[in-house]
Design an enzyme around this catalytic site. Sequence first.
Site, PDB file in Angstrom:
ATOM      1  N   ASP A  60       0.844  -1.193   0.000  1.00 19.84           N
ATOM      2  CA  ASP A  60       0.000   0.000   0.000  1.00 19.84           C
ATOM      3  C   ASP A  60       0.886   1.252   0.000  1.00 19.84           C
ATOM      4  O   ASP A  60       1.723   1.417   0.894  1.00 19.84           O
ATOM      5  CB  ASP A  60      -0.881  -0.045   1.268  1.00 19.84           C
ATOM      6  CG  ASP A  60      -1.943   1.022   1.257  1.00 19.84           C
ATOM      7  OD1 ASP A  60      -1.697   2.119   0.710  1.00 19.84           O
ATOM      8  OD2 ASP A  60      -3.031   0.763   1.811  1.00 19.84           O
ATOM      9  N   TYR A 151     -11.988  13.448  -5.028  1.00 18.42           N
ATOM     10  CA  TYR A 151     -11.110  13.101  -6.156  1.00 18.42           C
ATOM     11  C   TYR A 151     -10.603  14.376  -6.827  1.00 18.42           C
ATOM     12  O   TYR A 151      -9.408  14.513  -7.113  1.00 18.42           O
ATOM     13  CB  TYR A 151     -11.887  12.227  -7.145  1.00 18.42           C
ATOM     14  CG  TYR A 151     -11.081  11.700  -8.311  1.00 18.42           C
ATOM     15  CD1 TYR A 151     -10.216  10.614  -8.156  1.00 18.42           C
ATOM     16  CD2 TYR A 151     -11.187  12.266  -9.578  1.00 18.42           C
ATOM     17  CE1 TYR A 151      -9.484  10.120  -9.229  1.00 18.42           C
ATOM     18  CE2 TYR A 151     -10.465  11.782 -10.653  1.00 18.42           C
ATOM     19  CZ  TYR A 151      -9.621  10.707 -10.480  1.00 18.42           C
ATOM     20  OH  TYR A 151      -8.891  10.217 -11.551  1.00 18.42           O
TER      21      TYR A 151
HETATM   22  N1  LIG Z   1      -9.703   5.426 -15.839  1.00 15.64           N
HETATM   23  C1  LIG Z   1      -9.983   6.694 -16.026  1.00 15.64           C
HETATM   24  O1  LIG Z   1     -11.053   7.049 -16.553  1.00 15.64           O
HETATM   25  C2  LIG Z   1      -9.009   7.750 -15.599  1.00 15.64           C
HETATM   26  C3  LIG Z   1      -9.192   9.059 -16.080  1.00 15.64           C
HETATM   27  C4  LIG Z   1      -8.295  10.047 -15.662  1.00 15.64           C
HETATM   28  C5  LIG Z   1      -7.262   9.719 -14.802  1.00 15.64           C
HETATM   29  N2  LIG Z   1      -7.116   8.443 -14.354  1.00 15.64           N
HETATM   30  C6  LIG Z   1      -6.012   8.138 -13.445  1.00 15.64           C
HETATM   31  O2  LIG Z   1      -5.239   7.093 -14.001  1.00 15.64           O
HETATM   32  C7  LIG Z   1      -4.544   6.396 -12.960  1.00 15.64           C
HETATM   33  C8  LIG Z   1      -4.688   4.890 -13.140  1.00 15.64           C
HETATM   34  O3  LIG Z   1      -6.044   4.536 -12.929  1.00 15.64           O
HETATM   35  P1  LIG Z   1      -6.760   3.317 -13.672  1.00 15.64           P
HETATM   36  O4  LIG Z   1      -7.816   3.898 -14.504  1.00 15.64           O
HETATM   37  O5  LIG Z   1      -5.771   2.398 -14.271  1.00 15.64           O
HETATM   38  O6  LIG Z   1      -7.497   2.646 -12.412  1.00 15.64           O
HETATM   39  P2  LIG Z   1      -7.377   1.161 -11.802  1.00 15.64           P
HETATM   40  O7  LIG Z   1      -7.482   0.145 -12.855  1.00 15.64           O
HETATM   41  O8  LIG Z   1      -8.367   1.132 -10.688  1.00 15.64           O
HETATM   42  O9  LIG Z   1      -5.897   1.132 -11.217  1.00 15.64           O
HETATM   43  C9  LIG Z   1      -5.554   1.858 -10.058  1.00 15.64           C
HETATM   44  C10 LIG Z   1      -4.187   1.404  -9.617  1.00 15.64           C
HETATM   45  O10 LIG Z   1      -3.796   2.149  -8.449  1.00 15.64           O
HETATM   46  C11 LIG Z   1      -3.409   1.216  -7.443  1.00 15.64           C
HETATM   47  N3  LIG Z   1      -3.708   1.733  -6.104  1.00 15.64           N
HETATM   48  C12 LIG Z   1      -4.837   2.328  -5.674  1.00 15.64           C
HETATM   49  N4  LIG Z   1      -4.734   2.642  -4.384  1.00 15.64           N
HETATM   50  C13 LIG Z   1      -3.491   2.232  -3.991  1.00 15.64           C
HETATM   51  C14 LIG Z   1      -2.789   2.246  -2.756  1.00 15.64           C
HETATM   52  N5  LIG Z   1      -3.315   2.795  -1.629  1.00 15.64           N
HETATM   53  N6  LIG Z   1      -1.545   1.721  -2.718  1.00 15.64           N
HETATM   54  C15 LIG Z   1      -0.995   1.184  -3.814  1.00 15.64           C
HETATM   55  N7  LIG Z   1      -1.603   1.131  -5.010  1.00 15.64           N
HETATM   56  C16 LIG Z   1      -2.842   1.647  -5.092  1.00 15.64           C
HETATM   57  C17 LIG Z   1      -4.232  -0.035  -7.719  1.00 15.64           C
HETATM   58  O11 LIG Z   1      -3.615  -1.133  -7.081  1.00 15.64           O
HETATM   59  P3  LIG Z   1      -4.396  -2.520  -6.777  1.00 15.64           P
HETATM   60  O12 LIG Z   1      -5.386  -2.728  -7.897  1.00 15.64           O
HETATM   61  O13 LIG Z   1      -3.305  -3.511  -6.788  1.00 15.64           O
HETATM   62  O14 LIG Z   1      -5.080  -2.338  -5.474  1.00 15.64           O
HETATM   63  C18 LIG Z   1      -4.152  -0.078  -9.232  1.00 15.64           C
HETATM   64  O15 LIG Z   1      -2.920  -0.625  -9.632  1.00 15.64           O
HETATM   65  C19 LIG Z   1      -5.149   6.929 -11.639  1.00 15.64           C
HETATM   66  O16 LIG Z   1      -4.276   7.892 -11.087  1.00 15.64           O
HETATM   67  C20 LIG Z   1      -6.434   7.611 -12.083  1.00 15.64           C
HETATM   68  O17 LIG Z   1      -6.836   8.638 -11.218  1.00 15.64           O
HETATM   69  C21 LIG Z   1      -7.961   7.450 -14.740  1.00 15.64           C
END
Ligand SMILES: NC(=O)c1ccc[n+]([C@@H]2O[C@H](COP(=O)([O-])OP(=O)(O)OC[C@H]3O[C@@H](n4cnc5c(N)ncnc54)[C@H](OP(=O)(O)O)[C@@H]3O)[C@@H](O)[C@H]2O)c1
Length: 262
Positions: A60, A151
């Site tokens: 984490d 967020y």
């Molecule tokens: N998807 C979208 O629409 C979107 C749009 C704009 C920006 N973003 C940004 O893109 C980035 C990646 O998101 P994603 O879309 O790929 O979402 P995701 O599939 O939910 O992946 C999130 C990642 O962050 C990790 N994580 C979350 N909390 C954590 C913690 N406390 N400690 C360690 N790891 C943690 C998760 O780890 P585990 O799964 O192993 O727990 C996972 O690897 C994020 O910063 C998000 O805000 C996403």
Amino acid sequence: MTQRRWKLVLTGASGGIGQALAVALAPRCEWLVLAGRNAAPLAALRERLGPDRAHVVCGDLTQEATLAQLEALARRLGGCNLLVNNAGANDFHAFATQDADALRGLLDTNLLAPMLLTQRLLPQLRAQAPAQVVNVGSLFAYLGYPGFAGYCASKAGLRGFTQALRRELADTGVDVRHFIPRATRTAINRGAVEAMNAEMGVPVDSPEDAARQLLAFLDGGGWERKPGFKEALLVLVNQLLPSVPDRAIRGQLPVIRKHLPE
Ligand SMILES: NC(=O)c1ccc[n+]([C@@H]2O[C@H](COP(=O)([O-])OP(=O)(O)OC[C@H]3O[C@@H](n4cnc5c(N)ncnc54)[C@H](OP(=O)(O)O)[C@@H]3O)[C@@H](O)[C@H]2O)c1
């Protein structure tokens, strides 16, 4: 001209965008440190990318021990020259009834953890310069949106941190940059957000699209990447004439409320 080989620390590597990013960046990497909480996707990714080059830190990021582990591993590998702070969390919820721990978790994960990890890795990044820190932000850093108060606050903070540190390190060879993906099909949007986006006709990218865009961003110039012209225009209008998006988003409230957990 030979391309620079990255020595990469990537957080959120077990998630949707993170896995696609690791795969896209791997051919350009001398080694990769993949961080996440969920061991299974990290192990599969390591196997796919080559266990000799790909390393895993499972933990984490809101815990100092995980940050210390990442710092020590990257140091043992010789020092990193690319940190991608990609890990992030969301909690789509009405603010009035949002759990205090959930709010703390959003700020810890999306803002404080990337700040503290960057601070820990800075000596390595400076020693390995030219180096980059890429913070993965969101359009919601600019555009306050109902259901995303925590967020939005965390991502606006991350953007402010990115710009301040970028200027502080301007003469060090460490470039600090802000990458904004479009809405992307990943677990972070699963459930209510996905349903709301679908009802509103929000365009959604694949994780591979987001990874391709980040790869192009790494090679290109500019301190920040917004997803496209429409999004850049929206940000500009929001800054110059905020009453316009105020009215438009007010009009969307019935649909938002239909999906918003209260
Ligand atoms: N998807 C979208 O629409 C979107 C749009 C704009 C920006 N973003 C940004 O893109 C980035 C990646 O998101 P994603 O879309 O790929 O979402 P995701 O599939 O939910 O992946 C999130 C990642 O962050 C990790 N994580 C979350 N909390 C954590 C913690 N406390 N400690 C360690 N790891 C943690 C998760 O780890 P585990 O799964 O192993 O727990 C996972 O690897 C994020 O910063 C998000 O805000 C996403």
